[in-house]
Design a protein around this motif. Structure first.
Motif, short mmCIF file in Angstrom:
data_model
loop_
_atom_site.label_atom_id
_atom_site.label_comp_id
_atom_site.label_asym_id
_atom_site.label_seq_id
_atom_site.Cartn_x
_atom_site.Cartn_y
_atom_site.Cartn_z
N GLN A 16 5.00 -4.11 21.03
CA GLN A 16 5.73 -3.06 20.66
C GLN A 16 5.83 -3.62 18.95
O GLN A 16 6.13 -2.24 18.13
CB GLN A 16 6.98 -2.62 21.00
CG GLN A 16 6.32 -2.20 22.21
CD GLN A 16 6.46 -3.52 23.27
OE1 GLN A 16 6.21 -4.04 23.08
NE2 GLN A 16 5.93 -2.35 24.92
N ARG A 18 11.91 -4.32 19.93
CA ARG A 18 11.82 -3.49 18.93
C ARG A 18 13.09 -2.28 19.60
O ARG A 18 13.05 -2.01 21.22
CB ARG A 18 10.44 -2.67 19.32
CG ARG A 18 10.19 -0.76 18.81
CD ARG A 18 10.74 -1.06 17.36
NE ARG A 18 9.90 -1.95 16.77
CZ ARG A 18 9.66 -2.81 15.35
NH1 ARG A 18 11.00 -2.35 14.75
NH2 ARG A 18 9.25 -2.96 14.40
N ARG A 19 13.01 -1.55 18.68
CA ARG A 19 14.57 -1.00 19.32
C ARG A 19 14.40 0.50 18.26
O ARG A 19 14.47 0.20 17.26
CB ARG A 19 16.02 -1.37 19.34
CG ARG A 19 17.16 -0.21 19.23
CD ARG A 19 18.91 -1.20 19.80
NE ARG A 19 18.05 -2.25 18.60
CZ ARG A 19 19.39 -2.31 17.09
NH1 ARG A 19 19.42 -0.07 16.72
NH2 ARG A 19 19.15 -2.58 16.16
N GLY A 20 14.56 1.48 19.26
CA GLY A 20 14.24 2.95 18.19
C GLY A 20 12.85 2.24 17.48
O GLY A 20 11.67 1.86 17.35
N SER A 21 12.57 3.05 15.80
CA SER A 21 11.77 3.02 15.63
C SER A 21 11.82 2.01 13.92
O SER A 21 11.06 1.37 13.47
CB SER A 21 11.28 4.38 14.69
OG SER A 21 12.20 4.72 14.13
N THR A 22 13.70 1.58 13.71
CA THR A 22 13.39 0.65 12.51
C THR A 22 14.12 -0.48 12.90
O THR A 22 15.27 -0.73 12.19
CB THR A 22 14.32 1.59 11.47
OG1 THR A 22 15.40 1.87 12.16
CG2 THR A 22 13.14 3.20 11.10
N ASP A 62 18.11 -3.76 11.67
CA ASP A 62 18.18 -1.86 10.97
C ASP A 62 18.02 -2.42 10.01
O ASP A 62 18.29 -2.51 8.89
CB ASP A 62 19.46 -1.62 11.33
CG ASP A 62 19.56 -0.65 12.82
OD1 ASP A 62 18.99 -0.43 13.01
OD2 ASP A 62 21.12 -1.31 12.93
N PRO A 111 14.51 0.08 7.56
CA PRO A 111 12.96 0.93 7.71
C PRO A 111 11.87 0.38 7.31
O PRO A 111 11.19 0.56 7.74
CB PRO A 111 12.64 1.82 6.90
CG PRO A 111 14.00 1.29 5.58
CD PRO A 111 14.86 0.60 6.00
N VAL A 119 9.39 -3.11 6.96
CA VAL A 119 9.24 -4.21 8.20
C VAL A 119 9.03 -5.56 7.23
O VAL A 119 9.51 -6.19 8.65
CB VAL A 119 7.56 -3.76 8.94
CG1 VAL A 119 6.37 -4.10 7.59
CG2 VAL A 119 7.07 -4.91 10.36
N GLN A 142 12.92 -6.17 7.84
CA GLN A 142 12.79 -6.44 9.57
C GLN A 142 12.63 -7.87 9.40
O GLN A 142 13.28 -9.13 10.01
CB GLN A 142 12.36 -5.41 10.59
CG GLN A 142 12.61 -4.21 10.48
CD GLN A 142 12.17 -3.39 11.17
OE1 GLN A 142 10.84 -4.11 11.44
NE2 GLN A 142 11.74 -1.92 10.85
#
Length: 386
Positions: free
Chosen positions: A103, A145-149, A167, A169, A171, A174
């Motif tokens: 994911q 993956r946690r949430g979208s960001t 956290d 936004p 990638v 991240q």
């Protein structure tokens, strides 16, 4: 773990490392070695030479690393009287496996692999296809993956530590923050595994850890103590020569700190003498308060040496995993300099270039350097408040 521009820094340690140059010699010597967790391939960088290639360890002994700079860098090094270098890339000869859930996406994985390789040298990084080994045991960090960001990192064998939440936004950010945390975990395990580099073997000293209240019970490997318990260390030198020692803590937050002495000069104990009275407090890393029973490894590093650079251990220190961007290890809780039954003379004082810098001169009366590691694993039980 909050985002920080610091994660792109070249430096993985805040302790400066002494560099020694000799006339008509192409190699340079850094005052760190296997004693500091250095292996062939470890890299060092300097803010004084930001555009130069790093120094790369091509030969490592107990307390020294030999690197061969380019002719241009060698001339630049010789033009300055005092050089400051730092760890910039860890190295290992074992595969470092990481599992990243599908994911997270291919872009994240590619960026993660690139970022990790900027911090760990050698063809040793593998994004494993499965989260466990052949026996079903999770033996590698797992990224989810946690949430979208967000990204969660779960550490193998560190249940009390829980997941590290990242956290951002973007990638790329991240992946960079994840790589910084993974490099920290890699280095912590490298330090923890140093006891296998140097088996205890034949040694001429006795050491013991005891609770101070209630007193009298020796703490053996696996002992359980309550949080905030005070522990006393007793060291007896049975060797014919002076011995030196330092005490480290490898805590449940993946932090490493020297808890004794409070400076970077080793404690010296004369032959036939005993050093007693050193007391330290078992602390719970703040972010793990209320997380249940926690492991702390009390590491005593003992050595004898001749007139060589003092192999200070501050460069082994690591902050807890959630403070990795700060690069600063927490303060420690220690009482007293120790009272001796025939207390060892001297504190390992010597001459050095710069406070806290690796590389001070110790006096000794042997012609070799020999070292031992003794680990005692202690479990800290939370204190229940009624």
């Amino acid at each position: 773990m909050s985002s920080s521009s610091d994660h792109e820094s070249k430096y993985l340690s805040s302790t400066p490392i002494k560099v020694v140059l000799h006339e008509n010699v192409e190699d340079v010597i850094l005052a760190v070695g296997e004693f500091h967790g250095v292996v062939v391939g470890t890299e060092f960088a300097s803010p004084q030479h930001p555009n130069s290639p790093p120094l790369v360890a091509h030969k490592v002994d107990d307390t020294r690393t030999i690197a061969r700079p380019s002719a241009e860098l060698l001339n630049a090094l010789k033009s300055q009287s005092h050089q400051v270098y730092y760890f910039s890339r860890w190295a290992s000869h074992q595969v470092f496996k990481v599992f990243a859930e599908p994911q997270l996406g291919d872009d994240f994985k590619a960026l993660l692999l690139t970022s990790i390789r900027e911090k760990i040298s050698g063809p040793i990084i593998k994004l494993a296809g499965k989260p466990a080994n052949k026996t079903g045991v999770i033996d590698r960090p797992i990224l989810r993956r946690r949430g979208s960001t967000g990204v969660d990192i779960v550490w193998p064998g560190e249940a009390s530590l829980g997941g590290l939440e990242i956290d951002h936004p973007d990638v790329k950010e991240q992946a960079a923050e994840s790589a910084l945390a993974l490099a920290h975990y890699f280095r912590f395990n490298q330090i923890r595994g140093m006891k296998h580099w140097r088996p205890l073997g034949a040694h001429l000293f006795n050491l013991s850890l005891e609770r101070t209240n209630p007193s009298g019970d020796e703490l053996l490997n696996g002992a359980v103590v309550p949080a905030d318990a005070w522990i006393e260390l007793r060291f007896e030198n049975l060797d014919a020569d002076m011995l030196y020692y330092r005490v480290l803590s490898l805590d449940a937050g993946l932090g490493v700190r020297q808890i004794y002495p409070d400076d970077d000069c080793a404690r010296a104990v004369e032959s036939g003498k005993t050093h007693a009275g050193l007391k330290f407090c078992e602390r719970v890393p703040g972010q793990l308060d209320g997380k249940g029973r926690l492991r702390d490894i009390i590491r005593v590093v003992v050595y004898r040496c001749a007139s060589v650079d003092d192999p200070g251990l501050r460069c082994l220190e690591l902050p807890e995993i959630w403070d990795v961007a700060s690069g600063v290890a927490p303060a420690d809780d220690v009482q007293g300099e120790g009272e001796g039954e025939g207390e060892g003379e001297g504190e390992g004082e010597g001459e050095g270039e710069g406070e806290g810098e690796a590389g001070r001169v110790l006096s000794g009366n042997t012609q070799d350097f020999t070292w031992w590691i003794r680990d005692v694993e202690i479990w800290i039980e939370p204190v229940l408040v009624s």
